[in-house]
Design a protein around this motif. Structure first.
Motif, PDB file in Angstrom:
ATOM      1  N   ASP A  85       8.019  -4.335 -30.618  1.00 14.20           N
ATOM      2  CA  ASP A  85       7.839  -5.787 -30.726  1.00 14.20           C
ATOM      3  C   ASP A  85       8.007  -6.240 -32.174  1.00 14.20           C
ATOM      4  O   ASP A  85       8.680  -7.248 -32.453  1.00 14.20           O
ATOM      5  CB  ASP A  85       6.455  -6.197 -30.219  1.00 14.20           C
ATOM      6  CG  ASP A  85       6.277  -5.961 -28.730  1.00 14.20           C
ATOM      7  OD1 ASP A  85       7.273  -6.040 -27.995  1.00 14.20           O
ATOM      8  OD2 ASP A  85       5.129  -5.693 -28.307  1.00 14.20           O
ATOM      9  N   GLU A 321      -1.267  -7.604 -20.941  1.00 14.07           N
ATOM     10  CA  GLU A 321      -0.300  -7.157 -21.942  1.00 14.07           C
ATOM     11  C   GLU A 321      -0.777  -5.894 -22.655  1.00 14.07           C
ATOM     12  O   GLU A 321       0.023  -4.971 -22.898  1.00 14.07           O
ATOM     13  CB  GLU A 321      -0.039  -8.265 -22.965  1.00 14.07           C
ATOM     14  CG  GLU A 321       1.000  -7.929 -24.015  1.00 14.07           C
ATOM     15  CD  GLU A 321       2.412  -7.824 -23.478  1.00 14.07           C
ATOM     16  OE1 GLU A 321       3.297  -7.370 -24.233  1.00 14.07           O
ATOM     17  OE2 GLU A 321       2.650  -8.193 -22.303  1.00 14.07           O
ATOM     18  N   TRP A 324      -0.264  -3.104 -20.256  1.00 15.75           N
ATOM     19  CA  TRP A 324       1.171  -2.848 -20.103  1.00 15.75           C
ATOM     20  C   TRP A 324       1.689  -1.981 -21.247  1.00 15.75           C
ATOM     21  O   TRP A 324       2.485  -1.060 -21.025  1.00 15.75           O
ATOM     22  CB  TRP A 324       1.911  -4.184 -20.061  1.00 15.75           C
ATOM     23  CG  TRP A 324       3.397  -4.093 -20.010  1.00 15.75           C
ATOM     24  CD1 TRP A 324       4.264  -4.087 -21.070  1.00 15.75           C
ATOM     25  CD2 TRP A 324       4.214  -3.983 -18.841  1.00 15.75           C
ATOM     26  NE1 TRP A 324       5.569  -3.998 -20.631  1.00 15.75           N
ATOM     27  CE2 TRP A 324       5.565  -3.938 -19.268  1.00 15.75           C
ATOM     28  CE3 TRP A 324       3.937  -3.944 -17.477  1.00 15.75           C
ATOM     29  CZ2 TRP A 324       6.627  -3.838 -18.364  1.00 15.75           C
ATOM     30  CZ3 TRP A 324       4.998  -3.849 -16.579  1.00 15.75           C
ATOM     31  CH2 TRP A 324       6.320  -3.795 -17.032  1.00 15.75           C
ATOM     32  N   ASN A 325       1.249  -2.264 -22.452  1.00 17.89           N
ATOM     33  CA  ASN A 325       1.718  -1.505 -23.613  1.00 17.89           C
ATOM     34  C   ASN A 325       1.185  -0.082 -23.638  1.00 17.89           C
ATOM     35  O   ASN A 325       1.650   0.738 -24.431  1.00 17.89           O
ATOM     36  CB  ASN A 325       1.362  -2.247 -24.901  1.00 17.89           C
ATOM     37  CG  ASN A 325       2.259  -3.448 -25.123  1.00 17.89           C
ATOM     38  OD1 ASN A 325       3.409  -3.466 -24.688  1.00 17.89           O
ATOM     39  ND2 ASN A 325       1.738  -4.472 -25.791  1.00 17.89           N
ATOM     40  N   ASP A 329       0.279  -1.149 -15.331  1.00 14.64           N
ATOM     41  CA  ASP A 329       0.802  -2.446 -14.909  1.00 14.64           C
ATOM     42  C   ASP A 329      -0.258  -3.252 -14.174  1.00 14.64           C
ATOM     43  O   ASP A 329      -0.336  -3.220 -12.943  1.00 14.64           O
ATOM     44  CB  ASP A 329       2.030  -2.262 -14.020  1.00 14.64           C
ATOM     45  CG  ASP A 329       2.695  -3.583 -13.664  1.00 14.64           C
ATOM     46  OD1 ASP A 329       3.551  -3.575 -12.767  1.00 14.64           O
ATOM     47  OD2 ASP A 329       2.342  -4.632 -14.253  1.00 14.64           O
ATOM     48  N   TYR A 331      -0.239  -6.580 -14.614  1.00 14.12           N
ATOM     49  CA  TYR A 331       0.529  -7.782 -14.281  1.00 14.12           C
ATOM     50  C   TYR A 331       0.948  -7.784 -12.807  1.00 14.12           C
ATOM     51  O   TYR A 331       0.930  -8.810 -12.139  1.00 14.12           O
ATOM     52  CB  TYR A 331       1.808  -7.840 -15.114  1.00 14.12           C
ATOM     53  CG  TYR A 331       1.706  -8.318 -16.531  1.00 14.12           C
ATOM     54  CD1 TYR A 331       1.359  -9.630 -16.830  1.00 14.12           C
ATOM     55  CD2 TYR A 331       2.021  -7.463 -17.588  1.00 14.12           C
ATOM     56  CE1 TYR A 331       1.331 -10.083 -18.144  1.00 14.12           C
ATOM     57  CE2 TYR A 331       1.990  -7.906 -18.910  1.00 14.12           C
ATOM     58  CZ  TYR A 331       1.645  -9.222 -19.176  1.00 14.12           C
ATOM     59  OH  TYR A 331       1.624  -9.670 -20.474  1.00 14.12           O
ATOM     60  N   ASN A 393       7.450 -14.850 -20.633  1.00 15.10           N
ATOM     61  CA  ASN A 393       8.356 -13.800 -21.076  1.00 15.10           C
ATOM     62  C   ASN A 393       8.181 -12.504 -20.308  1.00 15.10           C
ATOM     63  O   ASN A 393       9.154 -11.781 -20.077  1.00 15.10           O
ATOM     64  CB  ASN A 393       8.199 -13.568 -22.583  1.00 15.10           C
ATOM     65  CG  ASN A 393       8.988 -14.566 -23.383  1.00 15.10           C
ATOM     66  OD1 ASN A 393      10.186 -14.411 -23.561  1.00 15.10           O
ATOM     67  ND2 ASN A 393       8.317 -15.629 -23.835  1.00 15.10           N
ATOM     68  N   HIS A 394       6.968 -12.205 -19.870  1.00 17.07           N
ATOM     69  CA  HIS A 394       6.818 -10.975 -19.085  1.00 17.07           C
ATOM     70  C   HIS A 394       7.505 -11.096 -17.734  1.00 17.07           C
ATOM     71  O   HIS A 394       8.353 -10.257 -17.375  1.00 17.07           O
ATOM     72  CB  HIS A 394       5.350 -10.628 -18.872  1.00 17.07           C
ATOM     73  CG  HIS A 394       5.187  -9.428 -17.979  1.00 17.07           C
ATOM     74  ND1 HIS A 394       5.391  -8.147 -18.427  1.00 17.07           N
ATOM     75  CD2 HIS A 394       4.908  -9.322 -16.647  1.00 17.07           C
ATOM     76  CE1 HIS A 394       5.240  -7.299 -17.426  1.00 17.07           C
ATOM     77  NE2 HIS A 394       4.947  -7.988 -16.333  1.00 17.07           N
ATOM     78  N   TYR A 395       7.158 -12.115 -16.982  1.00 19.47           N
ATOM     79  CA  TYR A 395       7.643 -12.190 -15.616  1.00 19.47           C
ATOM     80  C   TYR A 395       9.109 -12.623 -15.528  1.00 19.47           C
ATOM     81  O   TYR A 395       9.859 -12.100 -14.707  1.00 19.47           O
ATOM     82  CB  TYR A 395       6.769 -13.139 -14.804  1.00 19.47           C
ATOM     83  CG  TYR A 395       5.396 -12.578 -14.517  1.00 19.47           C
ATOM     84  CD1 TYR A 395       5.221 -11.579 -13.577  1.00 19.47           C
ATOM     85  CD2 TYR A 395       4.268 -13.044 -15.204  1.00 19.47           C
ATOM     86  CE1 TYR A 395       3.957 -11.043 -13.314  1.00 19.47           C
ATOM     87  CE2 TYR A 395       3.005 -12.529 -14.947  1.00 19.47           C
ATOM     88  CZ  TYR A 395       2.855 -11.526 -14.001  1.00 19.47           C
ATOM     89  OH  TYR A 395       1.605 -11.006 -13.753  1.00 19.47           O
ATOM     90  N   ARG A 398      11.279 -10.335 -18.976  1.00 22.72           N
ATOM     91  CA  ARG A 398      11.202  -8.882 -18.834  1.00 22.72           C
ATOM     92  C   ARG A 398      11.623  -8.419 -17.438  1.00 22.72           C
ATOM     93  O   ARG A 398      12.327  -7.426 -17.281  1.00 22.72           O
ATOM     94  CB  ARG A 398       9.772  -8.389 -19.072  1.00 22.72           C
ATOM     95  CG  ARG A 398       9.432  -7.982 -20.481  1.00 22.72           C
ATOM     96  CD  ARG A 398       8.041  -7.384 -20.476  1.00 22.72           C
ATOM     97  NE  ARG A 398       7.543  -7.141 -21.823  1.00 22.72           N
ATOM     98  CZ  ARG A 398       6.245  -7.113 -22.126  1.00 22.72           C
ATOM     99  NH1 ARG A 398       5.334  -7.341 -21.193  1.00 22.72           N
ATOM    100  NH2 ARG A 398       5.878  -6.884 -23.358  1.00 22.72           N
ATOM    101  N   CYS A 439       5.842 -12.787 -28.479  1.00 27.26           N
ATOM    102  CA  CYS A 439       6.076 -12.413 -27.081  1.00 27.26           C
ATOM    103  C   CYS A 439       7.479 -12.708 -26.578  1.00 27.26           C
ATOM    104  O   CYS A 439       7.876 -12.179 -25.530  1.00 27.26           O
ATOM    105  CB  CYS A 439       5.074 -13.128 -26.165  1.00 27.26           C
ATOM    106  SG  CYS A 439       3.347 -12.738 -26.507  1.00 27.26           S
TER     107      CYS A 439
END
Length: 747
Positions: A85, A321, A324-325, A329, A331, A393-395, A398, A439
């Motif tokens: 990141d 988040e 996730w890192n 998961d 999310y 940005n995640h859904y 990504r 992000c």
């Protein structure tokens, strides 16, 4: 620099008893409804609780799911941001690429990101109670440490690294205690996860002495974490629904962040598992309280005010988040349950194109031990927080999914600045901010097909919901009478929300959904099935004469297990099981109703009366005292009673008969649910009905405590008597069908 939200939560302490009456028309007066009203001032016990690190786990509901247990080394840095990141941020800022560079300019213009910033470490930080409220000193210094840490990672300028380290060393060498009333739990949670993030960014800096980093870790582990743990473990001795979701979420975030910072796998796992199946309102099944069609997930604080409702997204997103890192998961858990909550909150706080009217979102009544809320709150509606860039940005970027409302909010407010730049309704420093910078990622190829399709029957109709793809313009629904097709299109041009209610003939139906894009139709989603006919799911005749197993004659493998004081005796039809009222019950398989919507549950019951006591159970399916459905021969009403809840007794939706079940004789009892209408029958006659039962069995979620003759509540008596011919059907029988079921046993 306190905003209204901070002032109100501060007021939850010694003035809590008069708080609701004194704030009157202040924008966030609803804060007092459920927070910290135990009447217990936590300040007196905080010192003892910071002296050692707890070692036992946190309470969980009985879902039957195994705990998440991670292993191996943590990724470092690996909380809200990874090294990848930072590399991306540095590249985008160096190239002055929008929108990253726009958010960078907000960072560099912020006084917290200045080399002239001076830390003000305190020996004691107080939030709530009678002491000097100096917690704003802490959160401002955290904001500065974080901002300077970002500047170092992005530019390589070690002067900012030294400033961040200077701030953190000042605190770790000075702070001895967090104190106050119960609001200190908020301080330990919010500032705990934020401070740990600043430390995690700097852990690789060569000029941060190992002894100083160890001192910082020690501060987080021995001053912040014990308060996080104590709150999540006991909720200050209050009833479990008392505290709002954000109290749990900030403490979950802190435990998780401290676990990574301190390379403590047990703490990280503790936070993950509490988020997945903890007993409090911050566990994701409770935080996203109710899934409306189209996956609009009603957030637990939606009826309270939008300042706190949006804070839930900021905290929940941070938890997802950080996990996730580290390769976990959250999310995507439970079919993107967090995204459903984010989409709901975003839509409810966005204006329609006319610029004056907010979008409406559906709402079901929410009740806890303190309040009953019947509508989406318009208090502080439109609150802006720097949290939407992370969700979008995640859904979308990504994963290539569609998240239209989170996307709209993120793009509308970008670039996101620091956590304190969003006005009085935004929660000040309840988030770190700068999400557009940190992000934003370049988008991946959109998903190839819609996902997460579900279909459940409702009064003969079928309600479908699905997740969309990032580049879709509309969606098509297809149906088949056989698995795998061929399919016929039953609806097209669906835009928002992503749901469709079909009205097929009676039978078993298979559905797929495709997306329409600029280049044509996408692939089909995975198939979902719905049964609109009455179908036997479980049938326990209890005709055995010995042993501890009760066969399932439906052929679906849902056999029962006899536990405790259970014997075989003559029944209404052949044999039955007799439960001794002390230890005897029948256990059914996990998740017995996890895929059930409309239903009929029926049995012959010979009740001994339990000595006049109420609340024994004919059946009780659930995961504990928070989420369950039951039938009692004599409920708290004094009558035969059915109930179902997603939030314990305070949120229970009940149907009452007109008398208790008769004692000393066989009686047939049945309960049906058709859409939102639940009906109770005794001996084939309808004795009670309610048309507002909006909870269906599948909404309870995973269950590992599915019992005949025993309650989720250990204080309730076990059933005393016999039970025979226990049946569960998919679909709601009519009154005539119930009467026929009764007559079969009388022939």
């Amino acid at each position: 620099m306190d905003d209204i939200k901070d002032i109100n939560e501060q007021s939850q302490g010694i003035s809590r008893r008069t708080f609701l009456y004194s704030l009157g028309a202040l924008a966030l007066s609803a804060c007092g409804g459920g927070e910290g009203s135990s009447g217990t001032d936590a300040a007196a016990v905080r010192s003892a609780k910071t002296s050692s690190t707890p070692t036992t786990g946190l309470a969980e509901v009985a879902t039957g799911d195994s705990d998440v247990t991670t292993s191996g080394s943590f990724v470092h840095p690996g909380l809200l941001h990874t090294q990848a990141d930072f590399d991306r941020m540095a590249q985008k800022v160096a190239a002055q690429t929008s929108p990253w560079y726009d958010s960078w300019n907000l960072l560099t213009a912020n006084s917290h990101a200045s080399l002239s910033y001076t830390a003000r470490p305190q020996v004691e930080v107080t939030r709530g109670g009678t002491g000097t409220q100096n917690y704003s000193v802490l959160y401002n210094d955290i904001a500065a440490a974080y901002a300077c840490a970002l500047r170092w990672q992005i530019t390589g300028d070690t002067a900012y690294a030294d400033k961040a380290v200077q701030i953190m060393n000042a605190w770790s060498s000075t702070l001895q205690e967090l104190t106050g009333d119960t609001n200190v739990d908020l301080a330990a949670g919010i500032y705990g996860y934020e401070f740990a993030n600043a430390g995690e960014i700097m852990r690789g800096y060569s000029n941060w002495a190992s002894s100083d980093f160890a001192a910082f870790q020690s501060m987080m582990l021995n001053i912040f974490y014990p308060i996080n743990y104590d709150y999540l473990n006991g909720h200050n001795n209050t009833e479990i629904t008392h505290y709002w979701a954000n109290w749990d979420l900030c403490n979950i975030a802190s435990v998780m962040a401290i676990g990574v910072l301190c390379d403590n796998q047990a703490l990280f796992d503790e936070a993950v598992n509490y988020f997945l199946k903890g007993t409090g309102n911050g566990a994701i099944a409770q935080a996203v309280y109710y899934l409306h069609p189209g996956y609009l997930g009603q957030w637990q604080e939606s009826g309270r005010d939008q300042g706190h409702n949006t804070l839930g997204i900021a905290l929940g997103g941070a938890i997802c988040e950080m996990a996730w890192n580290q390769g976990v998961d959250l999310y995507g858990h439970d079919n993107n349950r967090f995204l459903s909550g984010a989409e709901y909150v975003a839509k409810g706080n966005l204006l329609e194109p006319d610029g004056t009217t907010y979008y409406t979102v559906p709402y079901v009544t929410y009740s806890n031990v303190d309040v009953t809320q019947t509508e989406f709150s318009t208090t502080s509606q439109g609150t802006i927080r720097p949290c939407w860039a992370l969700v979008y940005n995640h859904y979308v970027n990504r994963l290539g999914l569609a998240a239209p409302w989170s996307e709209k909010f993120a793009l509308q407010i970008q670039p996101e600045g620091g956590g304190g730049n969003y006005g009085t309704s935004s929660g000040g420093y309840d988030q770190l901010g700068y999400g557009t910078l940190t992000c934003t990622v370049d988008p991946v190829t959109p998903a190839s097909a819609p996902s997460g399709l579900t279909a459940y029957p409702s009064a003969g109709q079928v309600v479908l919901s699905w997740w969309g793809v990032a580049n879709a313009t509309s969606y098509n629904v297809q149906r088949s009478s056989t698995s795998g097709g061929s399919y016929s299109t039953v609806a097209s041009g669906i835009v928002d929300p992503l749901t469709y209610t079909d009205s097929p003939d009676t039978g078993t139906w298979y559905y797929v959904v495709s997306a329409q894009t600029a280049s044509g139709a996408s692939s089909n989603s995975s198939e979902a099935v719905a049964v609109t006919a009455i179908q036997l799911q479980t049938y326990l005749t209890f005709d055995e004469t010995s042993g501890t197993s009760a066969a399932d004659s439906s052929g679906n493998g849902n056999a029962g297990t006899l536990e405790g004081g259970v014997t075989h005796v003559a029944g209404k039809v052949s044999n039955s099981v007799a439960l001794d009222g002390s230890t005897g019950y029948v256990s059914l398989p996990n998740d017995i109703v996890v895929n059930v919507s409309d239903f009929t549950i029926a049995a012959w019951v010979y009740w001994n009366g339990n000595g006049g006591a109420s609340s024994a159970r004919v059946f009780d399916f659930g995961s504990g005292t928070g989420r369950y459905m039951y039938l009692s021969p004599k409920g708290t009403s004094g009558y035969v009673q059915f109930g179902i809840t997603l939030n314990g007794v305070h949120g229970e939706l009940a149907v009452y008969g007109n008398a208790a079940l008769p004692t000393g004789q066989w009686a047939h009892v049945a309960v049906t649910l058709s859409a939102t209408t639940a009906t109770l029958y005794v001996n084939g006659n309808a004795v009670g009905s309610s048309s507002d039962v909006v909870f269906t069995p599948w909404r309870i979620g995973d269950t590992a405590q599915n019992w005949i003759g025993r309650s989720q509540n250990s204080a309730h008596p076990y059933f005393s008597g016999s039970i025979d011919e226990f049946r569960i059907y998919l679909g709601a029988m009519s009154a005539d069908q119930i009467a026929t079921l009764v007559q079969r046993a009388l022939m």
